[in-house]
Design a protein around this motif. Structure first.
Motif, PDB file in Angstrom:
ATOM      1  N   ARG A 189      -9.629  47.833 -20.121  1.00  0.00           N
ATOM      2  CA  ARG A 189      -8.918  47.374 -21.314  1.00  0.00           C
ATOM      3  C   ARG A 189      -9.803  47.462 -22.549  1.00  0.00           C
ATOM      4  O   ARG A 189      -9.370  47.959 -23.602  1.00  0.00           O
ATOM      5  CB  ARG A 189      -8.428  45.939 -21.103  1.00  0.00           C
ATOM      6  CG  ARG A 189      -7.728  45.333 -22.311  1.00  0.00           C
ATOM      7  CD  ARG A 189      -7.201  43.937 -22.014  1.00  0.00           C
ATOM      8  NE  ARG A 189      -8.245  43.059 -21.496  1.00  0.00           N
ATOM      9  CZ  ARG A 189      -9.141  42.445 -22.254  1.00  0.00           C
ATOM     10  NH1 ARG A 189      -9.144  42.629 -23.565  1.00  0.00           N
ATOM     11  NH2 ARG A 189     -10.044  41.643 -21.696  1.00  0.00           N
ATOM     12  N   LYS A 190     -11.049  47.018 -22.429  1.00  0.00           N
ATOM     13  CA  LYS A 190     -11.953  47.011 -23.581  1.00  0.00           C
ATOM     14  C   LYS A 190     -12.373  48.417 -23.998  1.00  0.00           C
ATOM     15  O   LYS A 190     -12.604  48.677 -25.177  1.00  0.00           O
ATOM     16  CB  LYS A 190     -13.179  46.154 -23.272  1.00  0.00           C
ATOM     17  CG  LYS A 190     -12.871  44.664 -23.160  1.00  0.00           C
ATOM     18  CD  LYS A 190     -14.104  43.855 -22.803  1.00  0.00           C
ATOM     19  CE  LYS A 190     -13.773  42.367 -22.693  1.00  0.00           C
ATOM     20  NZ  LYS A 190     -14.961  41.559 -22.321  1.00  0.00           N
ATOM     21  N   LEU A 191     -12.478  49.314 -23.029  1.00  0.00           N
ATOM     22  CA  LEU A 191     -12.865  50.693 -23.337  1.00  0.00           C
ATOM     23  C   LEU A 191     -11.659  51.576 -23.651  1.00  0.00           C
ATOM     24  O   LEU A 191     -11.827  52.749 -23.974  1.00  0.00           O
ATOM     25  CB  LEU A 191     -13.647  51.299 -22.167  1.00  0.00           C
ATOM     26  CG  LEU A 191     -15.008  50.682 -21.842  1.00  0.00           C
ATOM     27  CD1 LEU A 191     -15.664  51.425 -20.680  1.00  0.00           C
ATOM     28  CD2 LEU A 191     -15.919  50.710 -23.058  1.00  0.00           C
ATOM     29  N   THR A 192     -10.451  51.010 -23.521  1.00  0.00           N
ATOM     30  CA  THR A 192      -9.189  51.748 -23.707  1.00  0.00           C
ATOM     31  C   THR A 192      -9.146  53.002 -22.839  1.00  0.00           C
ATOM     32  O   THR A 192      -8.885  54.100 -23.312  1.00  0.00           O
ATOM     33  CB  THR A 192      -8.955  52.108 -25.192  1.00  0.00           C
ATOM     34  OG1 THR A 192      -9.991  52.979 -25.662  1.00  0.00           O
ATOM     35  CG2 THR A 192      -8.882  50.860 -26.051  1.00  0.00           C
ATOM     36  N   VAL A 193      -9.409  52.803 -21.544  1.00  0.00           N
ATOM     37  CA  VAL A 193      -9.323  53.887 -20.563  1.00  0.00           C
ATOM     38  C   VAL A 193      -8.418  53.425 -19.427  1.00  0.00           C
ATOM     39  O   VAL A 193      -8.047  52.244 -19.348  1.00  0.00           O
ATOM     40  CB  VAL A 193     -10.710  54.279 -20.018  1.00  0.00           C
ATOM     41  CG1 VAL A 193     -11.604  54.790 -21.143  1.00  0.00           C
ATOM     42  CG2 VAL A 193     -11.382  53.093 -19.313  1.00  0.00           C
ATOM     43  N   GLU A 194      -8.063  54.362 -18.546  1.00  0.00           N
ATOM     44  CA  GLU A 194      -7.112  54.051 -17.485  1.00  0.00           C
ATOM     45  C   GLU A 194      -7.739  53.894 -16.114  1.00  0.00           C
ATOM     46  O   GLU A 194      -7.134  53.298 -15.219  1.00  0.00           O
ATOM     47  CB  GLU A 194      -6.043  55.152 -17.417  1.00  0.00           C
ATOM     48  CG  GLU A 194      -5.195  55.254 -18.684  1.00  0.00           C
ATOM     49  CD  GLU A 194      -4.142  56.322 -18.574  1.00  0.00           C
ATOM     50  OE1 GLU A 194      -4.098  57.009 -17.524  1.00  0.00           O
ATOM     51  OE2 GLU A 194      -3.362  56.490 -19.527  1.00  0.00           O
ATOM     52  N   ASP A 195      -8.934  54.447 -15.889  1.00  0.00           N
ATOM     53  CA  ASP A 195      -9.511  54.378 -14.554  1.00  0.00           C
ATOM     54  C   ASP A 195     -11.030  54.439 -14.630  1.00  0.00           C
ATOM     55  O   ASP A 195     -11.617  54.575 -15.704  1.00  0.00           O
ATOM     56  CB  ASP A 195      -8.968  55.512 -13.664  1.00  0.00           C
ATOM     57  CG  ASP A 195      -9.175  56.888 -14.274  1.00  0.00           C
ATOM     58  OD1 ASP A 195     -10.262  57.134 -14.831  1.00  0.00           O
ATOM     59  OD2 ASP A 195      -8.265  57.730 -14.192  1.00  0.00           O
ATOM     60  N   ARG A 196     -11.674  54.351 -13.462  1.00  0.00           N
ATOM     61  CA  ARG A 196     -13.134  54.262 -13.419  1.00  0.00           C
ATOM     62  C   ARG A 196     -13.805  55.568 -13.835  1.00  0.00           C
ATOM     63  O   ARG A 196     -14.893  55.556 -14.416  1.00  0.00           O
ATOM     64  CB  ARG A 196     -13.601  53.796 -12.042  1.00  0.00           C
ATOM     65  CG  ARG A 196     -13.325  54.744 -10.921  1.00  0.00           C
ATOM     66  CD  ARG A 196     -13.453  54.065  -9.566  1.00  0.00           C
ATOM     67  NE  ARG A 196     -14.783  53.545  -9.306  1.00  0.00           N
ATOM     68  CZ  ARG A 196     -15.024  52.337  -8.794  1.00  0.00           C
ATOM     69  NH1 ARG A 196     -14.031  51.530  -8.514  1.00  0.00           N
ATOM     70  NH2 ARG A 196     -16.257  51.940  -8.552  1.00  0.00           N
ATOM     71  N   THR A 197     -13.175  56.692 -13.560  1.00  0.00           N
ATOM     72  CA  THR A 197     -13.758  57.966 -13.971  1.00  0.00           C
ATOM     73  C   THR A 197     -13.810  58.068 -15.480  1.00  0.00           C
ATOM     74  O   THR A 197     -14.826  58.459 -16.063  1.00  0.00           O
ATOM     75  CB  THR A 197     -12.955  59.142 -13.399  1.00  0.00           C
ATOM     76  OG1 THR A 197     -12.906  59.043 -11.971  1.00  0.00           O
ATOM     77  CG2 THR A 197     -13.599  60.465 -13.777  1.00  0.00           C
TER      78      THR A 197
END
Length: 212
Positions: A189-197
């Motif tokens: 959420r904080k990095l505005t990404v969807e997954d670990r990759t």
């Protein structure tokens, strides 16, 4: 049953992959296609779990197909199987959010294990690809702005960049896998990404860490 679609422009390779996969219990190859547009069409009309896809295909290539499928069919896990491990291609493909990136010299046992891990939600990277990510951490750049991540979240993100699984992270930090998952949700959420990759790629891009 893990339902798989194979996308590769070489018929003999598709046949070989099918034979390998169909010997395994719990795995079913439901379709084969020879280009990226075929993969898109199948994704739009058929329910399946994993797309095993080459990148270098005529017409719509794997990168272009991956972007469309990730956008329209986010529940499909894309496992790239290719000969191309150039830095540019690796980072382009990982940025669209594929579930795994393997080279075609992988053995059948590792391929099967990777498929099962992707199906269970664990991302897979070949050792050479993981090495490329780690190489990007060779220039330490202390940052004042870490996107609001807490010290614990930064610690967990560092393990993610190094390729550790949730279980390995939990064991190293003496916390439960559930706690790790909760922290990862906050990190995404904080990095505005969807997954670990994607989280690992963003951490690399921002030079969050110094290589150990």
């Amino acid at each position: 049953m893990i339902r798989i679609v194979i996308a590769d422009d070489h018929p003999l390779l598709r046949e070989g992959l099918r034979r390998i996969l169909e010997f395994e219990d719990g795995i079913e190859v439901v379709a084969e296609v020879g280009d990226g547009q075929g993969a898109i069409n199948v994704a739009r009309t058929m329910k399946f779990d994993i797309l095993l896809m080459d990148l270098n295909m005529p017409g719509v290539n794997g990168l272009e197909a991956g972007r469309v499928i990730r956008r329209e069919c986010p529940n499909v896990g894309i496992l790239v199987l290719t000969v191309d491990d150039s830095d540019e291609k690796v980072f382009q493909v990982l940025q669209i959010g594929v579930a795994g990136y393997l080279l075609k010299d992988v053995d059948s046992k590792t391929l099967i294990e990777s498929i099962r891990k992707v199906y269970s939600g664990e991302p897979i990277l070949s050792p050479s690809v993981t090495g490329k990510l780690l190489d990007q951490l060779s220039q330490p750049t202390p940052l004042k702005d870490t996107c609001g991540l807490s010290d614990r979240e930064m610690e967990i993100l560092h393990y993610v960049v190094k390729g550790s699984s949730n279980r390995e992270i939990g064991t190293s930090l003496f916390i439960s896998e559930k706690t790790v998952k909760n922290h990862l949700s906050s990190i995404y959420r904080k990095l505005t990404v969807e997954d670990r990759t994607q989280a690992a790629l963003k951490a690399v891009k921002l030079n969050f860490f110094q290589l150990d």
